[in-house]
Design an enzyme around this catalytic site. Structure first.
Site, PDB file in Angstrom:
ATOM      1  N   CYS A  13       0.935  -1.152   0.150  1.00  0.00           N
ATOM      2  CA  CYS A  13      -0.035  -0.140  -0.006  1.00  0.00           C
ATOM      3  C   CYS A  13       0.870   1.288   0.042  1.00  0.00           C
ATOM      4  O   CYS A  13       2.016   1.017  -0.269  1.00  0.00           O
ATOM      5  CB  CYS A  13      -0.994   0.087   1.110  1.00  0.00           C
ATOM      6  SG  CYS A  13      -0.244   0.062   2.706  1.00  0.00           S
ATOM      7  N   ASN A  16       2.514   1.483   4.136  1.00  0.00           N
ATOM      8  CA  ASN A  16       2.844   0.136   4.852  1.00  0.00           C
ATOM      9  C   ASN A  16       2.642   0.407   6.415  1.00  0.00           C
ATOM     10  O   ASN A  16       3.177  -0.348   7.276  1.00  0.00           O
ATOM     11  CB  ASN A  16       4.310  -0.272   4.564  1.00  0.00           C
ATOM     12  CG  ASN A  16       4.677  -1.862   5.067  1.00  0.00           C
ATOM     13  OD1 ASN A  16       5.671  -1.914   5.424  1.00  0.00           O
ATOM     14  ND2 ASN A  16       3.646  -2.898   4.800  1.00  0.00           N
ATOM     15  N   CYS A  18      -0.912   0.806   7.442  1.00  0.00           N
ATOM     16  CA  CYS A  18      -2.514   0.528   7.582  1.00  0.00           C
ATOM     17  C   CYS A  18      -2.965  -0.726   6.823  1.00  0.00           C
ATOM     18  O   CYS A  18      -2.948  -2.054   7.247  1.00  0.00           O
ATOM     19  CB  CYS A  18      -3.409   1.588   6.829  1.00  0.00           C
ATOM     20  SG  CYS A  18      -3.111   3.168   8.111  1.00  0.00           S
ATOM     21  N   ARG A  19      -3.190  -0.943   5.543  1.00  0.00           N
ATOM     22  CA  ARG A  19      -3.840  -1.777   4.558  1.00  0.00           C
ATOM     23  C   ARG A  19      -2.824  -3.051   4.492  1.00  0.00           C
ATOM     24  O   ARG A  19      -3.125  -4.236   4.520  1.00  0.00           O
ATOM     25  CB  ARG A  19      -4.015  -1.225   3.204  1.00  0.00           C
ATOM     26  CG  ARG A  19      -5.389  -0.028   3.529  1.00  0.00           C
ATOM     27  CD  ARG A  19      -5.564   0.589   2.136  1.00  0.00           C
ATOM     28  NE  ARG A  19      -4.351   1.201   1.550  1.00  0.00           N
ATOM     29  CZ  ARG A  19      -4.300   1.961   0.683  1.00  0.00           C
ATOM     30  NH1 ARG A  19      -5.322   1.728  -0.291  1.00  0.00           N
ATOM     31  NH2 ARG A  19      -3.443   2.741   0.361  1.00  0.00           N
ATOM     32  N   SER A  20      -1.631  -2.852   3.820  1.00  0.00           N
ATOM     33  CA  SER A  20      -0.690  -3.980   3.591  1.00  0.00           C
ATOM     34  C   SER A  20      -0.182  -4.484   4.999  1.00  0.00           C
ATOM     35  O   SER A  20      -0.224  -5.793   4.900  1.00  0.00           O
ATOM     36  CB  SER A  20       0.585  -3.733   2.656  1.00  0.00           C
ATOM     37  OG  SER A  20       1.322  -2.557   3.421  1.00  0.00           O
ATOM     38  N   ASP A 130      -7.900   3.440   1.645  1.00  0.00           N
ATOM     39  CA  ASP A 130      -6.904   3.643   2.618  1.00  0.00           C
ATOM     40  C   ASP A 130      -7.783   4.259   3.744  1.00  0.00           C
ATOM     41  O   ASP A 130      -8.455   5.345   3.832  1.00  0.00           O
ATOM     42  CB  ASP A 130      -6.009   4.856   2.191  1.00  0.00           C
ATOM     43  CG  ASP A 130      -4.892   4.898   3.161  1.00  0.00           C
ATOM     44  OD1 ASP A 130      -4.899   4.732   4.368  1.00  0.00           O
ATOM     45  OD2 ASP A 130      -3.803   5.738   2.606  1.00  0.00           O
TER      46      ASP A 130
END
Length: 158
Positions: A13, A16, A18-20, A130
């Protein structure tokens, strides 16, 4: 003698945090639950260098803990080697995809298949938004999308 991982995936993301890292932690838990963790090399990274060395966002960690998932991941930026090392680089949105495709275009013999993690979503939600400027509910949405996508991805790769 330990088996060498035969498959590899890098979740990516923007930062690096939050999402990933959520996707990475979810996928690690899934492969552990299936007892196939020795078959996989798993990591996550960022297209930016903003959060290198940082722990995931506190809201991401809280969301993962709610489901009994821990992570000790520290933020890192995607490197040229990642395009040779990983079979799959799965990113969260079109901006990540554009950045990764541009970077991979500068690399000869790119091994990685670069695609949106959302292409594996049975609910057909292609983009994982995000949640950084959102609230806990937005992190929950990311978590649920990652669970669906990672389960489907694992099934297709098994």
């Amino acid at each position: 003698m330990a088996a060498v991982a035969s498959k590899s995936v890098l979740f990516v993301c923007l930062g690096n945090i939050c999402r990933s890292p959520i996707a990475e932690a979810v996928f690690r838990k899934l492969v552990q639950d299936e007892s196939v963790e020795n078959q996989w090399m798993i990591d996550s990274g960022a297209v930016s260098d903003w959060n290198v060395g940082s722990s995931p966002d506190a809201r991401a960690l809280s969301c993962l803990r709610k489901y009994g998932i821990e992570t000790s991941h520290k933020g890192r930026q995607v490197t040229k080697d990642d395009f040779f090392t990983y079979d799959y680089i799965l990113c969260m949105d079109e901006s990540n995809l554009r950045d990764l495709k541009r970077k991979s275009g500068q690399i000869k013999n790119c091994k990685a298949k670069i695609e949106l993690l959302g292409t594996y979503d049975p609910q057909k939600l292609l983009i994982i938004e995000d949640p950084y400027y959102g609230n806990e509910e937005d992190f929950e949405t990311v978590y649920q999308q990652c669970v669906r996508c990672c389960k489907s991805f694992l099934e297709k790769c098994s």
